[in-house]
Design a protein around this motif. Structure first.
Motif, PDB file in Angstrom:
ATOM      1  N   ALA A  47       0.905  -1.300   0.102  1.00 46.63           N
ATOM      2  CA  ALA A  47       0.059   0.014   0.149  1.00 46.63           C
ATOM      3  C   ALA A  47       1.029   1.144   0.145  1.00 46.63           C
ATOM      4  CB  ALA A  47      -0.985   0.134   1.064  1.00 46.63           C
ATOM      5  N   ALA A  48       2.089   1.266   0.759  1.00 48.88           N
ATOM      6  CA  ALA A  48       2.802   2.293   0.883  1.00 48.88           C
ATOM      7  C   ALA A  48       3.476   2.533  -0.517  1.00 48.88           C
ATOM      8  CB  ALA A  48       3.807   2.394   1.987  1.00 48.88           C
ATOM      9  N   ALA A  49       3.890   1.354  -1.072  1.00 43.84           N
ATOM     10  CA  ALA A  49       4.861   1.439  -2.364  1.00 43.84           C
ATOM     11  C   ALA A  49       3.802   2.123  -3.418  1.00 43.84           C
ATOM     12  CB  ALA A  49       5.245   0.227  -2.664  1.00 43.84           C
ATOM     13  N   LEU A  50       2.531   2.038  -3.289  1.00 48.16           N
ATOM     14  CA  LEU A  50       1.685   2.379  -4.424  1.00 48.16           C
ATOM     15  C   LEU A  50       1.506   3.989  -4.537  1.00 48.16           C
ATOM     16  CD1 LEU A  50      -1.088  -0.064  -4.405  1.00 48.16           C
ATOM     17  CD2 LEU A  50       0.415   0.383  -6.391  1.00 48.16           C
ATOM     18  N   ILE A  51       1.731   4.780  -3.143  1.00 46.65           N
ATOM     19  CA  ILE A  51       1.594   6.080  -3.228  1.00 46.65           C
ATOM     20  C   ILE A  51       2.824   6.781  -3.066  1.00 46.65           C
ATOM     21  CG2 ILE A  51      -0.823   5.969  -2.335  1.00 46.65           C
ATOM     22  CD1 ILE A  51       0.305   6.359   0.509  1.00 46.65           C
ATOM     23  N   ALA A  52       3.931   6.108  -3.144  1.00 52.02           N
ATOM     24  CA  ALA A  52       5.396   6.769  -3.170  1.00 52.02           C
ATOM     25  C   ALA A  52       5.171   7.738  -4.298  1.00 52.02           C
ATOM     26  CB  ALA A  52       6.614   5.548  -3.237  1.00 52.02           C
ATOM     27  N   PRO A  53       6.054   8.662  -4.058  1.00 51.30           N
ATOM     28  CA  PRO A  53       6.099   9.724  -5.276  1.00 51.30           C
ATOM     29  C   PRO A  53       6.786   9.076  -6.678  1.00 51.30           C
ATOM     30  CG  PRO A  53       6.849  10.703  -3.243  1.00 51.30           C
ATOM     31  CD  PRO A  53       6.825   9.258  -2.903  1.00 51.30           C
ATOM     32  N   GLU A  54       7.731   8.386  -6.574  1.00 48.90           N
ATOM     33  CA  GLU A  54       8.304   7.840  -7.990  1.00 48.90           C
ATOM     34  C   GLU A  54       7.271   6.707  -8.376  1.00 48.90           C
ATOM     35  OE1 GLU A  54      10.380   5.347  -4.468  1.00 48.90           O
ATOM     36  OE2 GLU A  54       9.579   7.202  -4.790  1.00 48.90           O
ATOM     37  N   VAL A  55       6.321   5.992  -7.635  1.00 45.00           N
ATOM     38  CA  VAL A  55       5.443   5.213  -8.347  1.00 45.00           C
ATOM     39  C   VAL A  55       4.528   5.798  -8.875  1.00 45.00           C
ATOM     40  CG1 VAL A  55       4.121   3.224  -7.926  1.00 45.00           C
ATOM     41  CG2 VAL A  55       6.452   3.268  -6.531  1.00 45.00           C
ATOM     42  N   GLN A  56       3.775   6.943  -7.982  1.00 46.02           N
ATOM     43  CA  GLN A  56       2.630   7.592  -8.563  1.00 46.02           C
ATOM     44  C   GLN A  56       3.193   8.227  -9.895  1.00 46.02           C
ATOM     45  OE1 GLN A  56       0.084   9.912  -6.333  1.00 46.02           O
ATOM     46  NE2 GLN A  56       1.444   9.444  -4.363  1.00 46.02           N
ATOM     47  N   ALA A  57       4.496   8.725 -10.253  1.00 42.90           N
ATOM     48  CA  ALA A  57       4.898   9.543 -11.355  1.00 42.90           C
ATOM     49  C   ALA A  57       4.961   8.439 -12.386  1.00 42.90           C
ATOM     50  CB  ALA A  57       6.242  10.057 -11.137  1.00 42.90           C
ATOM     51  N   LEU A  95      -4.288   6.424  -4.084  1.00 40.07           N
ATOM     52  CA  LEU A  95      -4.464   6.467  -2.608  1.00 40.07           C
ATOM     53  C   LEU A  95      -5.689   5.729  -2.322  1.00 40.07           C
ATOM     54  CD1 LEU A  95      -3.642   8.017  -0.025  1.00 40.07           C
ATOM     55  CD2 LEU A  95      -5.433   9.665  -0.750  1.00 40.07           C
ATOM     56  N   LEU A  96      -6.802   5.563  -2.921  1.00 36.76           N
ATOM     57  CA  LEU A  96      -8.024   4.841  -2.561  1.00 36.76           C
ATOM     58  C   LEU A  96      -7.433   3.381  -2.813  1.00 36.76           C
ATOM     59  CD1 LEU A  96     -10.928   6.973  -4.242  1.00 36.76           C
ATOM     60  CD2 LEU A  96     -10.391   6.534  -1.888  1.00 36.76           C
ATOM     61  N   ALA A  97      -6.924   3.069  -3.736  1.00 36.90           N
ATOM     62  CA  ALA A  97      -6.501   1.712  -3.835  1.00 36.90           C
ATOM     63  C   ALA A  97      -5.559   1.306  -2.586  1.00 36.90           C
ATOM     64  CB  ALA A  97      -5.814   1.348  -5.284  1.00 36.90           C
ATOM     65  N   ALA A  98      -4.489   2.025  -2.406  1.00 39.39           N
ATOM     66  CA  ALA A  98      -3.708   1.693  -1.127  1.00 39.39           C
ATOM     67  C   ALA A  98      -4.440   1.516   0.048  1.00 39.39           C
ATOM     68  CB  ALA A  98      -2.841   2.870  -0.933  1.00 39.39           C
ATOM     69  N   GLU A  99      -5.515   2.561   0.197  1.00 38.75           N
ATOM     70  CA  GLU A  99      -6.173   2.598   1.436  1.00 38.75           C
ATOM     71  C   GLU A  99      -7.114   1.220   1.595  1.00 38.75           C
ATOM     72  OE1 GLU A  99      -8.477   5.893   1.588  1.00 38.75           O
ATOM     73  OE2 GLU A  99      -7.031   7.359   2.327  1.00 38.75           O
ATOM     74  N   ASP A 100      -7.467   0.807   0.486  1.00 38.45           N
ATOM     75  CA  ASP A 100      -8.351  -0.554   0.547  1.00 38.45           C
ATOM     76  C   ASP A 100      -7.317  -1.683   0.821  1.00 38.45           C
ATOM     77  OD1 ASP A 100     -10.696   0.726   0.160  1.00 38.45           O
ATOM     78  OD2 ASP A 100     -10.941   0.265  -2.037  1.00 38.45           O
ATOM     79  N   LEU A 101      -5.980  -1.555   0.332  1.00 37.50           N
ATOM     80  CA  LEU A 101      -5.270  -2.832   0.540  1.00 37.50           C
ATOM     81  C   LEU A 101      -4.771  -2.751   2.093  1.00 37.50           C
ATOM     82  CD1 LEU A 101      -2.905  -2.382  -2.616  1.00 37.50           C
ATOM     83  CD2 LEU A 101      -4.333  -4.381  -1.676  1.00 37.50           C
ATOM     84  N   SER A 102      -4.617  -1.594   2.424  1.00 31.97           N
ATOM     85  CA  SER A 102      -4.144  -1.537   3.768  1.00 31.97           C
ATOM     86  C   SER A 102      -5.190  -2.090   5.003  1.00 31.97           C
ATOM     87  CB  SER A 102      -3.948  -0.307   4.422  1.00 31.97           C
ATOM     88  OG  SER A 102      -4.899   0.904   4.351  1.00 31.97           O
ATOM     89  N   ARG A 103      -6.677  -2.091   4.692  1.00 32.56           N
ATOM     90  CA  ARG A 103      -7.418  -2.503   5.313  1.00 32.56           C
ATOM     91  C   ARG A 103      -7.970  -4.181   4.984  1.00 32.56           C
ATOM     92  NH1 ARG A 103      -9.778   2.833   4.357  1.00 32.56           N
ATOM     93  NH2 ARG A 103     -10.874   1.896   2.633  1.00 32.56           N
ATOM     94  N   ALA A 104      -7.295  -4.829   4.080  1.00 33.08           N
ATOM     95  CA  ALA A 104      -7.758  -6.105   3.630  1.00 33.08           C
ATOM     96  C   ALA A 104      -7.626  -6.790   4.620  1.00 33.08           C
ATOM     97  CB  ALA A 104      -7.130  -6.487   2.238  1.00 33.08           C
ATOM     98  N   GLU A 105      -8.091  -8.183   4.771  1.00 34.54           N
ATOM     99  CA  GLU A 105      -8.189  -8.883   5.814  1.00 34.54           C
ATOM    100  C   GLU A 105      -7.637 -10.198   5.247  1.00 34.54           C
ATOM    101  OE1 GLU A 105     -11.476  -9.709   8.011  1.00 34.54           O
ATOM    102  OE2 GLU A 105     -11.747  -7.774   8.862  1.00 34.54           O
ATOM    103  N   ARG A 106      -6.445 -10.799   5.938  1.00 35.00           N
ATOM    104  CA  ARG A 106      -5.828 -12.206   5.603  1.00 35.00           C
ATOM    105  C   ARG A 106      -7.008 -13.115   5.607  1.00 35.00           C
ATOM    106  NH1 ARG A 106      -0.205 -14.564   7.766  1.00 35.00           N
ATOM    107  NH2 ARG A 106       0.098 -16.200   6.252  1.00 35.00           N
ATOM    108  N   LYS A 107      -7.183 -14.225   4.534  1.00 38.01           N
ATOM    109  CA  LYS A 107      -7.785 -15.425   4.387  1.00 38.01           C
ATOM    110  C   LYS A 107      -7.498 -16.776   4.565  1.00 38.01           C
ATOM    111  CE  LYS A 107     -11.266 -12.516   3.221  1.00 38.01           C
ATOM    112  NZ  LYS A 107     -12.584 -12.220   4.109  1.00 38.01           N
ATOM    113  N   SER A 108      -5.949 -16.707   4.426  1.00 38.24           N
ATOM    114  CA  SER A 108      -5.349 -17.992   4.608  1.00 38.24           C
ATOM    115  C   SER A 108      -4.003 -17.837   5.465  1.00 38.24           C
ATOM    116  CB  SER A 108      -5.053 -18.496   3.313  1.00 38.24           C
ATOM    117  OG  SER A 108      -4.410 -19.677   3.475  1.00 38.24           O
ATOM    118  N   THR A 109      -3.947 -18.883   6.556  1.00 35.36           N
ATOM    119  CA  THR A 109      -2.920 -18.677   7.333  1.00 35.36           C
ATOM    120  C   THR A 109      -1.934 -19.887   7.190  1.00 35.36           C
ATOM    121  OG1 THR A 109      -4.275 -19.601   9.019  1.00 35.36           O
ATOM    122  CG2 THR A 109      -4.073 -17.315   8.889  1.00 35.36           C
ATOM    123  N   GLN A 110      -2.532 -21.128   7.083  1.00 36.04           N
ATOM    124  CA  GLN A 110      -1.721 -22.428   7.338  1.00 36.04           C
ATOM    125  C   GLN A 110      -1.532 -23.355   5.879  1.00 36.04           C
ATOM    126  OE1 GLN A 110       0.003 -23.001   9.935  1.00 36.04           O
ATOM    127  NE2 GLN A 110      -0.911 -20.984  10.681  1.00 36.04           N
TER     128      GLN A 110
END
Length: 224
Positions: A47-57, A95-110
């Motif tokens: 999520a943070a990478a998607l809104i980094a200035p160089e990635v946005q550019a 920004l909206l895509a990054a926010e949605d990714l940061s709120r996503a819940e993990r579905k698989s663990t094992q």
């Protein structure tokens, strides 16, 4: 004569415009080798990478947009969407895509590591996405395939012709150089395909920024 005239008219009709310059599918490792802290670090790093200035550019450097989707993968039957298709036209879209990714819940663990199944699932995601000039799968992982069919079989049986597959190898669970070698030999595919390195999950955001900038910028360079 009518048939000939109809054929000429058909040739004169322009082809439908493509929706975007690049369809980019991000595949995030959620296998058992990834603990909860590492998973959150990976998801938030993306999520943070998607809104980094160089990635946005890179995303916004061309009038034709990029379409973006993301899913988590683990075992053969364990893939779950984190972000449905978004067409990225503005910084706000990112920004909206990054926010949605940061709120996503993990579905698989094992579940184990099924890279072949992840590639097959990504092929389906691309099929359901918008029509774009180029298609890229961006798969992140910290281990080799150990469940289900192999990446080679995925390439043989799924509609992945013309799709570029890049990889981000994450060190820690596997010796990084060995994992990079495995991804180079068995996972990446297509002209200009590459493997990016992250020393560990704490290094994931930096590596993902570099990877996204490189693959999105390349989509512009190929068009020119």
């Amino acid at each position: 004569m009518r048939l000939w005239a109809g054929a000429v008219l058909a040739l004169c009709v322009p082809a439908p415009a493509l929706a975007c310059r690049l369809a980019l599918v991000l595949a995030v490792d959620a296998s058992a080798s990834v603990d909860e802290t590492e998973y959150v670090t990976q998801r938030n790093g993306l999520a943070a990478a998607l809104i980094a200035p160089e990635v946005q550019a890179a995303f916004l450097s061309d009038p034709e947009p990029v379409a973006l989707a993301a899913f988590e993968w683990s075992g053969q039957w364990n893939q779950h969407m984190l972000l449905d298709w978004r067409v990225i036209r503005t910084g706000t879209d990112l920004l909206l895509a990054a926010e949605d990714l940061s709120r996503a819940e993990r579905k698989s663990t094992q579940s184990p590591t099924a890279l072949g199944s992840a590639l097959g699932y990504a092929a389906g995601v691309l099929t359901e996405g918008p029509a774009c000039e180029q298609m890229t799968i961006d798969v992140s992982g910290d281990g080799r395939n150990n469940h289900g069919f192999t990446p080679q079989l995925a390439y043989k049986h799924f509609p992945l012709g013309g799709v570029t597959v890049n990889a981000l190898a994450i060190g820690g669970a596997t010796v990084l150089d060995e994992l990079v070698g495995y991804f180079n030999a068995h996972v990446i595919r297509g002209p200009g395909a590459f493997v990016e390195r992250a020393r560990d999950y704490d290094d994931f955001e930096r590596a993902m920024r570099r990877k996204l900038e490189r693959e999105v910028a390349r989509a512009v360079a190929v068009r020119e």
